[in-house]
Write a protein that holds these residues in place. Structure first.
Motif, PDB file in Angstrom:
ATOM      1  N   GLY A 111       4.367   9.079  -3.240  1.00 49.27           N
ATOM      2  CA  GLY A 111       4.454   7.942  -2.338  1.00 49.27           C
ATOM      3  C   GLY A 111       5.731   7.970  -1.529  1.00 49.27           C
ATOM      4  O   GLY A 111       6.512   8.909  -1.618  1.00 49.27           O
ATOM      5  N   THR A 112       5.926   6.933  -0.770  1.00 51.94           N
ATOM      6  CA  THR A 112       7.105   6.822   0.077  1.00 51.94           C
ATOM      7  C   THR A 112       8.386   6.783  -0.743  1.00 51.94           C
ATOM      8  O   THR A 112       9.401   7.341  -0.359  1.00 51.94           O
ATOM      9  CB  THR A 112       7.006   5.522   0.895  1.00 51.94           C
ATOM     10  N   VAL A 143       3.854   8.715  -8.138  1.00 54.45           N
ATOM     11  CA  VAL A 143       3.034   7.709  -8.815  1.00 54.45           C
ATOM     12  C   VAL A 143       2.187   8.433  -9.852  1.00 54.45           C
ATOM     13  O   VAL A 143       1.566   9.442  -9.528  1.00 54.45           O
ATOM     14  CB  VAL A 143       2.112   6.976  -7.815  1.00 54.45           C
ATOM     15  N   ALA A 192      -1.019   2.269 -13.108  1.00 53.42           N
ATOM     16  CA  ALA A 192      -0.371   3.232 -12.211  1.00 53.42           C
ATOM     17  C   ALA A 192       1.120   2.924 -12.250  1.00 53.42           C
ATOM     18  O   ALA A 192       1.513   1.770 -12.057  1.00 53.42           O
ATOM     19  CB  ALA A 192      -0.917   3.089 -10.800  1.00 53.42           C
ATOM     20  N   LYS A 242       4.764   3.622 -10.660  1.00 52.73           N
ATOM     21  CA  LYS A 242       5.493   4.123  -9.502  1.00 52.73           C
ATOM     22  C   LYS A 242       6.942   4.329  -9.919  1.00 52.73           C
ATOM     23  O   LYS A 242       7.620   3.385 -10.306  1.00 52.73           O
ATOM     24  CB  LYS A 242       5.369   3.099  -8.372  1.00 52.73           C
ATOM     25  N   ILE A 294      -2.084  -6.745  -5.632  1.00 55.48           N
ATOM     26  CA  ILE A 294      -2.014  -5.892  -6.816  1.00 55.48           C
ATOM     27  C   ILE A 294      -0.978  -6.460  -7.785  1.00 55.48           C
ATOM     28  O   ILE A 294       0.112  -6.851  -7.384  1.00 55.48           O
ATOM     29  CB  ILE A 294      -1.730  -4.435  -6.439  1.00 55.48           C
ATOM     30  N   GLU A 323      -1.508  -2.508 -11.912  1.00 55.63           N
ATOM     31  CA  GLU A 323      -2.874  -2.283 -12.372  1.00 55.63           C
ATOM     32  C   GLU A 323      -3.409  -1.065 -11.620  1.00 55.63           C
ATOM     33  O   GLU A 323      -3.058  -0.827 -10.477  1.00 55.63           O
ATOM     34  CB  GLU A 323      -3.747  -3.522 -12.145  1.00 55.63           C
ATOM     35  N   MET A 338      -5.990   1.257  -9.638  1.00 56.46           N
ATOM     36  CA  MET A 338      -7.066   1.017  -8.686  1.00 56.46           C
ATOM     37  C   MET A 338      -7.768   2.332  -8.352  1.00 56.46           C
ATOM     38  O   MET A 338      -7.150   3.383  -8.270  1.00 56.46           O
ATOM     39  CB  MET A 338      -6.503   0.387  -7.410  1.00 56.46           C
ATOM     40  N   ASN A 387      -2.437   1.168   1.846  1.00 58.29           N
ATOM     41  CA  ASN A 387      -1.810   0.158   0.995  1.00 58.29           C
ATOM     42  C   ASN A 387      -2.806  -0.926   0.589  1.00 58.29           C
ATOM     43  O   ASN A 387      -2.430  -1.915  -0.034  1.00 58.29           O
ATOM     44  CB  ASN A 387      -0.624  -0.494   1.701  1.00 58.29           C
ATOM     45  N   LEU A 392      -5.666  -1.304  -1.701  1.00 59.02           N
ATOM     46  CA  LEU A 392      -6.317  -0.596  -2.802  1.00 59.02           C
ATOM     47  C   LEU A 392      -7.621  -1.290  -3.180  1.00 59.02           C
ATOM     48  O   LEU A 392      -7.765  -2.503  -3.013  1.00 59.02           O
ATOM     49  CB  LEU A 392      -5.372  -0.512  -4.004  1.00 59.02           C
ATOM     50  N   ASP A 421       2.177  -2.529  -2.561  1.00 54.94           N
ATOM     51  CA  ASP A 421       3.483  -2.245  -1.946  1.00 54.94           C
ATOM     52  C   ASP A 421       4.096  -3.441  -1.253  1.00 54.94           C
ATOM     53  O   ASP A 421       4.848  -3.305  -0.284  1.00 54.94           O
ATOM     54  CB  ASP A 421       3.384  -1.083  -0.949  1.00 54.94           C
ATOM     55  N   HIS A 452       4.069  11.804   5.738  1.00 55.56           N
ATOM     56  CA  HIS A 452       2.977  10.830   5.728  1.00 55.56           C
ATOM     57  C   HIS A 452       3.440   9.469   6.219  1.00 55.56           C
ATOM     58  O   HIS A 452       2.642   8.634   6.604  1.00 55.56           O
ATOM     59  CB  HIS A 452       2.321  10.736   4.350  1.00 55.56           C
TER      60      HIS A 452
HETATM   61  P1  ADP Z   1       2.694   5.351   0.055  1.00 52.48           P
HETATM   62  O1  ADP Z   1       4.112   5.050  -0.240  1.00 52.48           O
HETATM   63  O2  ADP Z   1       2.485   6.520   0.931  1.00 52.48           O
HETATM   64  O3  ADP Z   1       1.926   4.134   0.494  1.00 52.48           O
HETATM   65  P2  ADP Z   1       2.126   5.068  -2.692  1.00 52.48           P
HETATM   66  O4  ADP Z   1       3.466   5.237  -3.274  1.00 52.48           O
HETATM   67  O5  ADP Z   1       1.616   3.675  -2.584  1.00 52.48           O
HETATM   68  O6  ADP Z   1       2.031   5.803  -1.308  1.00 52.48           O
HETATM   69  O7  ADP Z   1       1.071   5.887  -3.534  1.00 52.48           O
HETATM   70  C1  ADP Z   1       1.117   7.272  -3.738  1.00 52.48           C
HETATM   71  C2  ADP Z   1      -0.205   7.709  -4.357  1.00 52.48           C
HETATM   72  O8  ADP Z   1      -0.456   7.007  -5.551  1.00 52.48           O
HETATM   73  C3  ADP Z   1      -1.386   7.466  -3.459  1.00 52.48           C
HETATM   74  O9  ADP Z   1      -2.229   8.595  -3.498  1.00 52.48           O
HETATM   75  C4  ADP Z   1      -2.088   6.273  -4.052  1.00 52.48           C
HETATM   76  O10 ADP Z   1      -3.472   6.363  -3.886  1.00 52.48           O
HETATM   77  C5  ADP Z   1      -1.701   6.340  -5.505  1.00 52.48           C
HETATM   78  N1  ADP Z   1      -1.565   4.965  -6.033  1.00 52.48           N
HETATM   79  C6  ADP Z   1      -0.606   4.062  -5.708  1.00 52.48           C
HETATM   80  N2  ADP Z   1      -0.772   2.901  -6.368  1.00 52.48           N
HETATM   81  C7  ADP Z   1      -1.876   3.056  -7.132  1.00 52.48           C
HETATM   82  C8  ADP Z   1      -2.600   2.204  -8.053  1.00 52.48           C
HETATM   83  N3  ADP Z   1      -2.183   0.964  -8.299  1.00 52.48           N
HETATM   84  N4  ADP Z   1      -3.693   2.709  -8.650  1.00 52.48           N
HETATM   85  C9  ADP Z   1      -4.110   3.964  -8.392  1.00 52.48           C
HETATM   86  N5  ADP Z   1      -3.502   4.811  -7.544  1.00 52.48           N
HETATM   87  C10 ADP Z   1      -2.391   4.376  -6.919  1.00 52.48           C
END
Ligand code: ADP
Length: 303
Positions: free
Chosen positions: A16-17, A21, A34, A36, A67, A84, A86, A134, A136, A147, A163
């Motif tokens: 992610g940014t 994750v 999930a 982060k 979320i 949670e 997703m 963002n 989900l 996020d 990205h």
């Molecule tokens: P970005 O910062 O680019 O928006 P994220 O940090 O939100 O990306 O997420 C990175 C990856 O983790 C993505 O592929 C996203 O689908 C997955 N992801 C993030 N949050 C969840 C979640 N709650 N459940 C399942 N997958 C998640």
């Protein structure tokens, strides 16, 4: 092997940014989550003080379309945020060419997005980074905003990650003109772009730089006129652009209902003070006129 004596790490879900994750099992609840991992690095001290206070506030955002932040704790060099789990996200739905989205399906996704956003705006929390990935989607078809507030807590997302450029496509014109004080209207603009993307099945305004993003906006809506947006000339990065006339919104969205088009035009109002609020948008006749939004459990999703 457990993280914080509670979470069993599984595979990486993505980068992610703010960090990686990964999927995990919460041994306390047997729930899939999930996690982060946010690198704190040098910023550590500063982040710990303000971020943890803000995160406490995020934990208090409880709504069916937000979320859930289950837990937050520092571990080694990282801050761990537990959410949670997703199944998929709206970007995957939009990009999947095997999925047909009916007007009722689009309305259902938008209704859930707007409800989540309205709840946060009601609490004076801005999202600041609304984009399809963002949003989900759970197994039950329920859409939830992810996020929330992270952009503010951890600063502008790192531009190093390629990205991240996609976020530009959802950026409101006042941000592109360098506004330092901005409000909930930036989220409304972004959601307008997501609305358009659901209709077109491709990102609506795809700028490849901030300047180009403004050009794309002007090409779609015309250069803002003084009476449309009186304060625009006061914005830090304002420069006068060569006049571009607006094509009709109808010509950009030939197949959509009159109601959808009217709501879109109100979300794409230049002056953030005059732009429709998310609460007003929820009261727009688009949501009460036919067709009724699809039951989330019946929405199409990627296989
Ligand atoms: P970005 O910062 O680019 O928006 P994220 O940090 O939100 O990306 O997420 C990175 C990856 O983790 C993505 O592929 C996203 O689908 C997955 N992801 C993030 N949050 C969840 C979640 N709650 N459940 C399942 N997958 C998640």
């Amino acid at each position: 092997k457990k993280v914080a004596d509670r979470y069993l790490k599984q595979e990486v879900l993505g980068q992610g940014t703010y960090g990686v994750v990964f999927k995990a099992t919460d041994t306390k609840t047997e729930q899939t989550v999930a996690i982060k991992k946010i690198r704190l690095g040098k910023q550590r001290e500063g982040v710990n003080i303000t971020a943890l206070r803000e995160i406490k506030m995020l934990k208090e955002l409880k709504h069916p379309h937000i979320i859930l932040l289950i837990d937050a704790f520092p571990h080694k060099e990282n801050l761990h945020l537990v959410f949670e789990f997703m199944e998929t996200d709206l970007e995957a739905v939009i990009r999947d060419s095997n999925i047909f989205l009916s007007p009722a399906d689009i309305k259902s996704y938008l209704l859930m997005t707007f409800k989540g956003l309205a709840y946060c705006h009601d609490k004076w929390v801005l999202h600041r980074d609304m984009k399809p990935n963002n949003l989900l989607i759970g197994v039950d078809g329920q859409l939830k905003l992810a996020d929330f507030g992270l952009a503010r807590i951890f600063g502008s997302p790192n531009r190093k990650f390629t990205h991240q450029v996609f976020a530009r496509w959802y950026r409101a014109p006042e941000l592109l003109f360098g506004a330092k004080q901005y409000g909930a209207a930036v989220d409304v603009w972004a959601v307008g772009c997501i609305f358009a993307e659901l209709l077109l099945r491709r990102p609506f305004l795809q700028g490849n730089s901030d300047i180009d993003q403004l050009s794309k906006i002007f090409a779609a809506f015309g250069t803002p006129k003084a009476d449309q947006w009186p304060d625009v000339t006061k914005l830090p990065d304002y420069v006068e652009y060569q006049f571009v006339a607006a094509p009709s919104l109808r010509s950009l969205f030939p197949a959509v209902s009159e109601d959808a088009l009217d709501l879109l035009s109100k979300m794409f109002t230049y002056d953030p003070k005059a732009r429709i609020s998310i609460k007003q948008a929820l009261e727009h006749r688009y949501f009460t006129s036919a067709p009724a939004p699809t039951d989330p459990a019946k929405l199409p999703k990627p296989v």
